[in-house]
Design an enzyme around this catalytic site. Structure first.
Site, mmCIF file in Angstrom:
data_model
loop_
_atom_site.group_PDB
_atom_site.id
_atom_site.type_symbol
_atom_site.label_atom_id
_atom_site.label_comp_id
_atom_site.label_asym_id
_atom_site.label_seq_id
_atom_site.Cartn_x
_atom_site.Cartn_y
_atom_site.Cartn_z
ATOM 1 N N GLY A 1 0.817 -1.199 0.000
ATOM 2 C CA GLY A 1 0.000 0.000 0.000
ATOM 3 C C GLY A 1 0.853 1.253 0.000
ATOM 4 N N SER A 2 0.276 2.327 0.475
ATOM 5 C CA SER A 2 0.944 3.620 0.415
ATOM 6 C C SER A 2 2.085 3.701 1.427
ATOM 7 C CB SER A 2 -0.057 4.745 0.690
ATOM 8 O OG SER A 2 -0.469 4.721 2.041
ATOM 9 N N THR A 3 3.039 4.557 1.122
ATOM 10 C CA THR A 3 4.173 4.760 2.021
ATOM 11 C C THR A 3 3.718 5.324 3.355
ATOM 12 O OG1 THR A 3 5.731 5.046 0.195
ATOM 13 C CG2 THR A 3 6.336 6.025 2.307
ATOM 14 N N SER A 4 2.759 6.239 3.341
ATOM 15 C CA SER A 4 2.319 6.869 4.592
ATOM 16 C C SER A 4 1.720 5.847 5.542
ATOM 17 C CB SER A 4 1.315 7.985 4.297
ATOM 18 O OG SER A 4 0.182 7.482 3.600
ATOM 19 N N GLY B 1 2.331 2.585 5.407
ATOM 20 C CA GLY B 1 3.435 1.695 5.753
ATOM 21 C C GLY B 1 4.285 2.240 6.876
ATOM 22 N N GLU C 1 5.759 -3.543 0.738
ATOM 23 C CA GLU C 1 5.810 -3.067 -0.641
ATOM 24 C C GLU C 1 5.014 -1.773 -0.682
ATOM 25 O OE1 GLU C 1 3.929 -3.729 -4.983
ATOM 26 O OE2 GLU C 1 3.977 -5.486 -3.685
ATOM 27 N N CYS D 1 2.146 0.426 -8.757
ATOM 28 C CA CYS D 1 3.324 1.098 -8.207
ATOM 29 C C CYS D 1 4.581 0.856 -9.020
ATOM 30 C CB CYS D 1 3.545 0.680 -6.756
ATOM 31 S SG CYS D 1 3.625 -1.112 -6.535
#
Length: 492
Positions: free
Chosen positions: A240-243, A245, A262, A296
């Site tokens: 999912g999203s970096t934020s 994560g 990921e 992504c």
């Protein structure tokens, strides 16, 4: 006659189909805006109960033979193959993918991954290490010490999956985790969780014991938080999203839980002056097509040599004309809807931001219009040229059918521009000089690099540098990711 009410899905906890404490919420078809079904909203207590069921099942499952685990995974793959058409239809309705993508890149890949890790369960987990001569001392007598490295299951794994692939992404987590003897709690994306419940039903039918696989869904953030912070969970695998994560990593850090992340991507595509432009354009153009840019690994940040810059933009603009935007069920449709109205609005806001930042909108930039496009969450494929690396549209992940183009003149400049990013998942190099292409690839700060291709070898390790993730999976590397390495030493 009134239409039948949508099916109400139940949670899957400890081998039982359980009514959710939080009721149900609607799963919306991104193409029609109709209701696909009603997904269950788990309570925090039910999520922790799922983790507890996985903990209870872990001991017996981890002690099963590799052949027993392989049999369950192989049977599950055959059940998915048997019910392929209905599974693909559900995946398409939930995610908005084209029918071909739902069949070929979702369910078919899921079948292949379960087959792959049925074989993976049989791969050796022990490797002998060179013996060592030790001298007498406080740690023991002099002599020869033998050593063995053994891969052990981690324990209970929470798998938090992404909305852009409701079959292949969960399969890539669940199958290798089970192959290594772990038990799982799956928290699917709230937008399209129904396919994951079908996967759980296939595993149940295949003979997975109660508690080995559990699925809990919910639109509230508390559901995902409970799946991560449960004391019964040993590892979190997240896509999912970096934020999000980063928040998961903070929770995992408190209890030293294993992580496999990921996260976001903003793939750089370096196109040199001697590149095969048609090949490069075809590769970059798939950004517009595959999942409407909701992937992504897409080369969304094109870094083009000045000598071919104008030709590249002209060819990319022409490529858009071949891509039909519309109903994903219609023959010939390449670009379907994005996942939700909120995500459509977010993508469109980035296009407007690009205009304000000084980017030139070469193609797209407006909401598509035409027959059948008066409903659904459609975004026009958009090409932004004359960009610079300080623009937010260049630096931030848009996750839609939007490609930005940045010019460069010298090789060193191109490499510097590519590496000047918070992300590092997969980058790409197009050049007629293969030696240069590989030289440049080795200098890119990315977990993977495609040289004159966007294709992926499904045995190659997959994962990112920087804010694109932690750890590697795919192929045998996934078996490593879902295991702990133990050493056993003895006097020889």
């Amino acid at each position: 006659m009134s239409p039948e009410p949508p099916e109400q899905q139940r949670l899957f906890i400890g081998g039982e189909w359980v009514e959710p404490d939080g009721g149900h919420y609607e799963v919306i078809n991104p193409a029609t805006e109709g209701v696909v079904g009603l997904a269950p909203e788990a309570s925090r207590e039910q999520v922790h109960a799922a983790a507890g069921a996985a903990r209870d099942a872990f001991g017996a499952w981890s002690r099963t033979t590799p052949e027993e685990r392989a049999t369950v995974l192989d049977r599950a793959a055959e059940i998915m193959r048997r019910d392929f058409a209905s599974f693909a239809e559900l995946a398409q309705a939930e995610s908005g993918a084209t029918a071909g993508t739902a069949r070929g890149m979702q369910v078919a890949v899921s079948v292949a991954r379960f087959k792959r890790y049925a074989k993976g369960a049989l791969e050796p987990v022990e490797s002998a290490l060179p013996p060592q001569i030790s001298e007498a001392g406080p740690m023991g007598k002099a002599g020869v010490l033998g050593a063995l490295a053994v891969r052990q299951p981690v324990g209970v794994v929470t798998c938090v999956t992404s909305y852009n692939n409701p079959w292949a992404n969960p399969a890539g987590k669940v199958a290798p985790a089970l192959a290594m003897g772990n038990t799982v709690v799956v928290k699917p994306a709230p937008q399209d969780p129904l396919s994951v419940y079908r996967m759980a039903a296939a595993l149940e039918e295949a003979g997975a014991p109660p508690g080995v696989v559990n699925v809990v869904s919910g639109a509230r953030p508390e559901v995902g938080e409970a799946a991560v912070d449960s004391p019964d969970v040993d590892m979190v695998s997240f896509t999912g999203s970096t934020s999000v994560g980063q928040r998961i990593a903070e929770v995992c850090g408190r209890d030293m839980k294993r992580q496999l992340m990921e996260l976001g991507g903003k793939g750089a595509a370096l196109v040199f002056e001697d590149a095969d432009l048609d090949s490069a354009v075809a590769g970059i153009g798939t950004t517009y097509a595959f999942y409407s840019g909701q992937i992504c690994t897409a080369p969304t940040r094109v870094i083009a040599h000045r000598a071919i810059y104008d030709d590249l933009i002209e060819k990319l603009t022409g490529y858009i004309g071949f891509m039909k935007v519309g109903d994903p069920l219609e023959k010939g449709t390449i670009v379907g809807p994005v996942i939700s109205a909120a995500h459509r609005d977010r993508i469109e806001s980035y296009v407007e931001l690009g205009r304000k930042e000084g980017a030139r909108v070469v193609a797209g930039g407006e909401r598509p219009a035409g027959p059948g496009l008066d409903h659904g969450f459609y975004v026009a494929p958009t090409l932004l040229a004359d960009c610079t690396n300080d623009m937010r549209v260049v630096r931030e992940e848009i996750f839609g059918p939007v490609v930005v183009v940045v010019p460069f003149e010298e090789e060193e400049e191109g490499i510097a521009l590519a590496n000047d990013s918070d992300y590092g998942l997969i980058d790409y190099v197009w050049s007629g000089d293969v030696a240069r292409a590989f030289r440049v690839a080795r200098r890119l700060r990315a977990g993977g690099v495609g040289v004159n291709t966007i294709g992926r070898n499904m045995e190659a390790p997959f994962g990112g540098f920087k804010k694109s993730g932690v750890g590697r999976d795919v192929g045998s590397y996934a078996l490593h990711a879902y295991s702990e390495l133990q050493s056993i030493v003895w006097p020889g």
